[in-house]
Scaffold this active site. Structure first.
Site: not given
Ligand SMILES: *Cc1c(COP(=O)(O)O)cnc(C)c1O
Length: 387
Positions: A192-193
């Site tokens: 999710n970065k």
């Protein structure tokens, strides 16, 4: 319920990533090799950091940072109580004690330099700054405090790849990339970065002494890598430190190289979306959007709003969930977790207030204007402020 739910985050993956994985599979070399080498030199050049080591996660990067700095039993590491738990867990893993500091305020949830200064004891060895949501913390003040007290500065830059620190009075490190100001900088490439590999991380430093330690500790304390021996650059090896296996593999590095090429465009898109959020949500009475007058260049990892109170926040989260809009909380206060009760402390009132009132809204580069409009409309409905 919306016809298509809006997730908190989503990948920008496509033909480039597919081709990169195939390239590695057909090359038949999976552990650290040419992709990792290329990724490391691309990152070192992009960040303008002298040394960059690809590692298996952001958590591994933080653990290596503490180990390379020689932090251990009896030492204290001052860090924000609002953070993902990795910096605190790895502090305990090396035998040191996390000392939790307050944030600057609800509008600036990064570590407060004045709180840091009050917490410095003879046992203090390092300060961790976490660049919340992609907004670099107060690096000029923190660097000055660390230099004056001979403390190491570790940057948890896991939200902040591509962010730039700009100082209001142009003091150094004005213009520096997040992660390159402290003694060691740590990045995560979790799914999710801003740059997503599945699992992966990077640890950077400008100090040659730390670089050598990081290189050794990443791979068992061994003086040569399998790849060096495969390519004939080395024949044997010695083990000169008690290290770990925190290496990144070729498949993840290849994905990282694709994601890095997309980073400038994707961070710019994130900035546009955050600007839309800011405009739409500024109409909500009593609600606050952190970093309103932020002087630097954020990586815009998160879109966060702070509700007037906890009940209003909880109702809004409930309503958004019921219509299919995913939200999250970044983060609960770390000393509130069971394993951290023994490190509980007073003086983190702003962290407690933030954790009880913040909501993280959906934000990802493939998000549409309609997604932002709908999220803001539903939030206004939940807040009873829809016109
Ligand atoms: C994601 C994250 C980490 C940990 O990174 P992993 O790659 O998941 O180990 C640490 N700190 C912050 C602020 C993060 O967001």
């Amino acid at each position: 319920m919306l016809t298509t739910p809006i997730p908190l985050s989503d990948l920008d993956y496509g033909p480039d990533e597919e081709a990169a994985v195939l390239r590695v599979l057909r090359g038949k070399w999976l552990s650290m090799g040419p992709e990792v080498q290329a990724f490391e030199s691309e990152m070192s050049e992009f960040l303008d950091a002298k040394h960059a080591f690809a590692v298996s996660s952001g958590t591994a990067a933080l653990h290596l940072a503490y180990l390379a700095l020689g932090i251990g039993a009896g030492d204290e590491v001052i860090q924000p109580a609002i953070n993902f738990v990795a910096a605190a867990n790895t502090t305990v893993a090396v035998g040191a004690t996390p000392v939790f500091a307050d944030i600057v305020g609800l509008d600036e949830p990064t570590i407060d330099p004045e709180a840091v200064e009050r917490l410095i004891s003879p046992q203090a060895r390092a300060v961790v700054v976490m660049h919340y949501g992609g907004y670099p913390g107060r690096l000029a003040q923190l660097s000055e405090i660390c230099a004056r007290h001979r403390l190491a500065l570790v940057e948890d830059a896991c939200h902040a790849i591509g962010a730039r620190y700009l100082d209001p009075s142009q003091r150094p490190p004005h213009g520096a990339q997040a992660g390159t100001v402290g003694d060691v900088g740590c990045f995560s490439f979790f799914s999710n970065k801003n740059m997503a590999m599945g699992e992966g991380g990077l640890v950077v430093t400008n100090r040659d002494d730390l670089a050598e330690r990081l290189r050794l500790l990443r791979s068992h304390g061994m003086t040569s890598l399998t790849w060096d021996r495969h390519t004939g650059h080395a024949v044997g090896y010695d083990v000169v430190a008690h290290g770990y296996n925190y290496r990144l593999d070729e498949l993840h590095a290849a994905l990282g190289r694709c994601q890095w090429r997309k980073l400038p465009g994707n961070n710019a898109r994130r900035r546009e979306l955050v600007a839309m959020y800011r405009q739409a949500l500024s109409r909500l009475e009593g609600w606050l959007i952190p970093f309103a007058d932020y002087p630097g260049e954020s990586a815009c990892h998160l879109s966060v709003v702070v509700a007037p109170d906890t009940d209003t926040r909880d109702c809004a989260v409930q309503h958004l969930r019921s219509v299919g809009i995913q939200t999250s909380l970044h983060y609960p206060c770390i000393p509130g977790f069971g394993a951290f009760h023994r490190f509980a402390t007073d003086g983190i009132d702003r962290c407690l207030a933030f954790a009880s009132r913040a909501i993280t809204l959906p934000l990802f580069p493939t998000m549409t204007t309609d997604h932002v409009d709908e999220t803001c409309r539903q939030l206004a409905l939940a807040a009873g402020q829809h016109d």
